[in-house]
Write an enzyme that holds these catalytic residues in place. Sequence first.
Site, PDB file in Angstrom:
ATOM      1  N   GLY A 103       0.834  -1.195   0.000  1.00 42.80           N
ATOM      2  CA  GLY A 103       0.000   0.000   0.000  1.00 42.80           C
ATOM      3  C   GLY A 103       0.867   1.242   0.000  1.00 42.80           C
ATOM      4  O   GLY A 103       2.024   1.208   0.444  1.00 42.80           O
ATOM      5  N   GLN A 124       3.088  10.031   1.139  1.00 39.40           N
ATOM      6  CA  GLN A 124       4.377   9.330   1.287  1.00 39.40           C
ATOM      7  C   GLN A 124       5.349   9.694   0.164  1.00 39.40           C
ATOM      8  O   GLN A 124       6.548   9.468   0.296  1.00 39.40           O
ATOM      9  CB  GLN A 124       4.166   7.811   1.316  1.00 39.40           C
ATOM     10  CG  GLN A 124       3.474   7.334   2.593  1.00 39.40           C
ATOM     11  CD  GLN A 124       3.342   5.822   2.597  1.00 39.40           C
ATOM     12  OE1 GLN A 124       2.385   5.278   2.052  1.00 39.40           O
ATOM     13  NE2 GLN A 124       4.299   5.138   3.190  1.00 39.40           N
ATOM     14  N   HIS A 132      -4.632   1.703   7.535  1.00 43.98           N
ATOM     15  CA  HIS A 132      -3.251   2.194   7.571  1.00 43.98           C
ATOM     16  C   HIS A 132      -3.047   3.313   6.537  1.00 43.98           C
ATOM     17  O   HIS A 132      -2.487   4.368   6.855  1.00 43.98           O
ATOM     18  CB  HIS A 132      -2.307   1.008   7.305  1.00 43.98           C
ATOM     19  CG  HIS A 132      -0.855   1.350   7.254  1.00 43.98           C
ATOM     20  ND1 HIS A 132       0.068   0.829   8.138  1.00 43.98           N
ATOM     21  CD2 HIS A 132      -0.156   2.148   6.407  1.00 43.98           C
ATOM     22  CE1 HIS A 132       1.266   1.307   7.833  1.00 43.98           C
ATOM     23  NE2 HIS A 132       1.157   2.105   6.790  1.00 43.98           N
ATOM     24  N   GLU A 133      -3.514   3.081   5.306  1.00 39.52           N
ATOM     25  CA  GLU A 133      -3.284   4.068   4.235  1.00 39.52           C
ATOM     26  C   GLU A 133      -4.124   5.327   4.454  1.00 39.52           C
ATOM     27  O   GLU A 133      -3.656   6.438   4.201  1.00 39.52           O
ATOM     28  CB  GLU A 133      -3.573   3.460   2.857  1.00 39.52           C
ATOM     29  CG  GLU A 133      -2.698   2.261   2.480  1.00 39.52           C
ATOM     30  CD  GLU A 133      -1.218   2.478   2.698  1.00 39.52           C
ATOM     31  OE1 GLU A 133      -0.733   3.615   2.581  1.00 39.52           O
ATOM     32  OE2 GLU A 133      -0.529   1.478   3.005  1.00 39.52           O
ATOM     33  N   HIS A 180      -2.515   7.707   6.775  1.00 41.72           N
ATOM     34  CA  HIS A 180      -1.462   8.539   6.168  1.00 41.72           C
ATOM     35  C   HIS A 180      -2.035   9.859   5.665  1.00 41.72           C
ATOM     36  O   HIS A 180      -1.370  10.897   5.708  1.00 41.72           O
ATOM     37  CB  HIS A 180      -0.831   7.813   4.970  1.00 41.72           C
ATOM     38  CG  HIS A 180       0.285   6.875   5.332  1.00 41.72           C
ATOM     39  ND1 HIS A 180       1.439   7.298   5.944  1.00 41.72           N
ATOM     40  CD2 HIS A 180       0.433   5.542   5.135  1.00 41.72           C
ATOM     41  CE1 HIS A 180       2.255   6.252   6.113  1.00 41.72           C
ATOM     42  NE2 HIS A 180       1.664   5.176   5.635  1.00 41.72           N
ATOM     43  N   CYS A 239       5.686  -0.228   7.345  1.00 42.91           N
ATOM     44  CA  CYS A 239       5.333   0.898   6.483  1.00 42.91           C
ATOM     45  C   CYS A 239       6.566   1.271   5.667  1.00 42.91           C
ATOM     46  O   CYS A 239       7.673   1.293   6.212  1.00 42.91           O
ATOM     47  CB  CYS A 239       4.889   2.070   7.353  1.00 42.91           C
ATOM     48  SG  CYS A 239       4.474   3.551   6.426  1.00 42.91           S
ATOM     49  N   LEU A 240       6.358   1.577   4.388  1.00 43.90           N
ATOM     50  CA  LEU A 240       7.488   1.955   3.539  1.00 43.90           C
ATOM     51  C   LEU A 240       8.145   3.244   4.046  1.00 43.90           C
ATOM     52  O   LEU A 240       9.317   3.484   3.772  1.00 43.90           O
ATOM     53  CB  LEU A 240       7.028   2.143   2.087  1.00 43.90           C
ATOM     54  CG  LEU A 240       6.552   0.856   1.388  1.00 43.90           C
ATOM     55  CD1 LEU A 240       5.992   1.186   0.007  1.00 43.90           C
ATOM     56  CD2 LEU A 240       7.659  -0.180   1.287  1.00 43.90           C
TER      57      LEU A 240
HETATM   58 NI    NI Z   1       2.440   3.214   5.579  1.00 42.58          NI
END
Ligand code: NI
Length: 168
Positions: free
Chosen positions: A45, A50, A134-135, A138, A92-93
């Site tokens: 995701g 991000q 989660h997304e 963000h 998370c990236l």
């Molecule tokens: Ni994330």
Amino acid sequence: MIRTILTYPNPELKKKSAPVTIVTDSTRELVQDMAETMYDAPGIGLAAPQIGVHQRVIVIDISAKNEPPELIVAINPVIIHAEGDAYEEEGCLSVPSYAANVKRHARVIVKALDLDGIEQTWKADDLLAIAFQHEIDHLDGILFVDHLSTLKRELFQRKARKAAEEKQ
Ligand code: NI
């Protein structure tokens, strides 16, 4: 185009993203870049902030490696119903080399616009429900580490500071 993924503690990750007023070719280009960036990472995701774009756009693909990709694009996503409890490990990236269990809802219903600007509804459970939560977080400047207990968050912050010092 693969974009650079911002990482903690970049302040851009803490900003709230604005709704997309109309889905245009530039929105579709953004989604294309986000998908490429997510698959390249690889991750399951990615949210627009991000990559430093503060628009309410997320992409998700939870398909397994041996399955064909199944890209979900959600523009202006809103959780309209949530129920049940989940407590699974997340990463998370934007928070590389750290993972922790996070309290989430087990099932959610999400409404969002698709790439044609048409409203879609997803009924999600398990991993997909967690990915949506989660997304969408963000988009409000919230990282999964913000959900940790004070003690766990302090341990994470100490570890992150140490890693940053070692890099210098
Ligand atoms: Ni994330």
